[in-house]
Design an enzyme around this catalytic site. Structure first.
Site, PDB file in Angstrom:
ATOM      1  N   GLN A 177       0.726  -1.209  -0.241  1.00 57.99           N
ATOM      2  CA  GLN A 177       0.028  -0.360   0.057  1.00 57.99           C
ATOM      3  C   GLN A 177       0.743   1.518  -0.068  1.00 57.99           C
ATOM      4  O   GLN A 177       0.634   2.258  -0.835  1.00 57.99           O
ATOM      5  CB  GLN A 177      -1.100   0.369   1.448  1.00 57.99           C
ATOM      6  CG  GLN A 177      -2.212  -1.333   1.915  1.00 57.99           C
ATOM      7  CD  GLN A 177      -3.097  -1.278   2.494  1.00 57.99           C
ATOM      8  OE1 GLN A 177      -2.620  -0.259   3.808  1.00 57.99           O
ATOM      9  NE2 GLN A 177      -3.322  -1.916   2.624  1.00 57.99           N
ATOM     10  N   ASP A 328      -2.112 -11.463   4.850  1.00 53.70           N
ATOM     11  CA  ASP A 328      -3.404 -11.753   4.888  1.00 53.70           C
ATOM     12  C   ASP A 328      -4.016 -12.793   4.783  1.00 53.70           C
ATOM     13  O   ASP A 328      -4.996 -13.226   5.681  1.00 53.70           O
ATOM     14  CB  ASP A 328      -4.023 -10.810   3.491  1.00 53.70           C
ATOM     15  CG  ASP A 328      -3.544  -9.411   3.083  1.00 53.70           C
ATOM     16  OD1 ASP A 328      -3.750  -9.209   4.252  1.00 53.70           O
ATOM     17  OD2 ASP A 328      -4.414  -9.241   2.717  1.00 53.70           O
TER      18      ASP A 328
END
Ligand code: S3P
Length: 445
Positions: A177, A328
């Protein structure tokens, strides 16, 4: 929006074999990027297979608020008419990213290179997450941010740069990100913007920018790192984007099939990008039984149909350098580890503390509530696998979709049912989750 509705409790019970052939929804990371880069390109971008989860829908709304034309033309099929690099218009109201760190942080980058002011906000989970790590490099590029709370928490008002500067930035944490925010801001700067990452993170932004015609150079840097350089002010031209099935969503039915005796299922068209494949490598080391069938390339990514069968697994040691490629997937790996024989030590999980919830504590609490022995030692999670899980607990999901799905998958194989306090947030990333799992034979009610 899940945060404005009543909690939706859900319970999973020990199920018969999971069988069948399903395709999980489109990749979340690629879906966000297709909308954002499409909104910065000139002409009509067509996207198929877009994930229509709440996180991505919020990014689509933000693109509209910033001046792009964004239309749904069919199931998972979207058309975007972009504004061109640097062409965003100031939005009339605050941009609400709901639960999504990715949407918020990538759009902060895209806005930072435009001479506009925008307010960024999100739900109670997103308002707790650190934004300073993104705002620091964006300020070096020439943007200015004022945040309401300490540590760069949302809401944040971002004044984009009038004359953005190209920078060279070494990322202090491995974060796709962060890398993406800097590259998207660098689009509007003249000259080369470089991001150096010590550990390679998912490369979807680099690939998407190239796909739309930008010049991006990627070279190795150190043992695990990369140096990514973008030539600024490209003419981004509209493109066609085909979104493959999300490996982070496929992880849930995949592990469920491994732990529910007699299961044998096929997950179609799962993206096999090596920077997303840490879970598959780890499960193979644990002795899991799966095969990659019909390997092919779709829309620039390698994909395969995964055939998964239940079987026994053993505990393993998961090295810290693998974390970016499966960041994740730790909650669901922890479930697999409970059903394996022997301890599994997952190393270097500091970043899990700043996800949709503190996922390190949340994952440990999920297992503990269901009779599985687990420890946190520094930034490592150690699960003492016994080949089974007693179950019987109700898991607090803390507005975190992945904790909710992991807990429910555990319940499909555990002795007693496993409940979650709120399944509503699953809709942020995995549309139709309950229906898809039920179709495979999962007992969810
Ligand atoms: C994402 C990057 C990861 C991941 C998130 C999606 C992305 O976060 O956890 O779900 O699309 O770039 P970090 O890059 O902050 O680790």
């Amino acid at each position: 929006m899940p945060h404005s509705t009543e909690p939706q409790p859900l319970t999973a019970r020990r199920s018969g074999p999971l069988t069948g052939r399903v395709r999980v929804p489109g990749d979340k990371s690629i879906s966000h990027r297709a909308l954002i880069v499409g909104a910065l390109a000139v002409g009509e971008t067509r996207i198929t297979g877009l994930l229509e989860g709440e996180d991505v829908i919020n990014t689509g709304r933000a693109m509209r608020a910033l001046g792009a034309t964004v239309e749904r033309v069919g199931e998972g099929a979207w058309s975007i008419r972009g504004v061109g690099v640097g062409g965003f218009a100031g939005p009339a109201a605050a941009l609400d990213f709901g639960n999504s760190g990715t949407g918020c942080r990538l759009v902060m980058g895209a806005v930072a290179g435009c001479p506009i002011t925008a307010v960024f906000d999100g739900d109670a989970s997103l308002r707790k997450r650190p934004m300073r790590r993104i705002l620091d490099p964006l300020e070096k590029i020439g943007a200015r941010a004022t945040e309401a709370a300490e540590g760069g928490r949302l809401p944040v008002t971002l004044h984009g740069a009038r004359d953005p500067l190209p920078i060279e930035y070494e990322a202090p944490v491995p974060s796709a990100q962060l890398k993406s925010a800097v590259l998207l801001a660098g689009l509007a700067a003249p000259g080369a913007t470089t991001v150096i990452e010590k550990e390679a993170t998912r490369d979807h932004t680099e690939k998407m920018l190239k796909h739309f015609g930008a010049r991006v150079r990627v070279t190795p840097d150190g043992e695990h790192g990369r140096r990514i350089t973008l030539e600024g002010q490209p003419e981004l031209e509209a493109a066609t984007v085909v979104v493959p099935a999300d490996p982070s969503s496929a992880a849930f039915p995949l592990v469920a099939a491994l732990i529910v005796p007699g299961s044998d299922l096929i997950l179609e068209g799962v993206m096999m990008n090596p920077l997303r494949s840490g879970l598959l490598i780890t499960l193979k080391e644990m002795g899991a039984q799966f095969e990659q069938l019909s390997e092919r390339n779709e829309g620039g990514e390698d994909v395969a149909d995964l055939r998964v069968r239940a079987g026994t697994m053993k505990g393993v040691d998961v090295p810290p350098e693998r974390a970016p490629s499966m960041i994740d997937e730790y909650p669901i790996l922890a479930v697999a580890a409970a059903f394996a024989e022997g301890p599994t030590r997952m190393r270097g999980l500091k970043e899990l503390r700043v996800k949709e919830s503190d996922r390190l504590e949340g994952t440990a609490a999920m297992l503990r509530a269901n009779g599985v022995e687990v420890e946190i030692v520094d930034d490592d999670l150690i699960v003492h696998g016994k080949g089974r899980a007693p179950g019987g607990g109700v898991v607090a999901t803390h507005m975190d979709h992945r904790l909710a799905m992991a807990a429910l998958m555990m319940g499909l194989g555990s002795e007693q049912p496993v409940g979650v306090d709120d399944a509503a947030f699953i809709a942020t990333s995995f549309t139709g989750f309950t229906e898809l799992m039920r179709r495979l034979g999962a007992d969810l009610l």
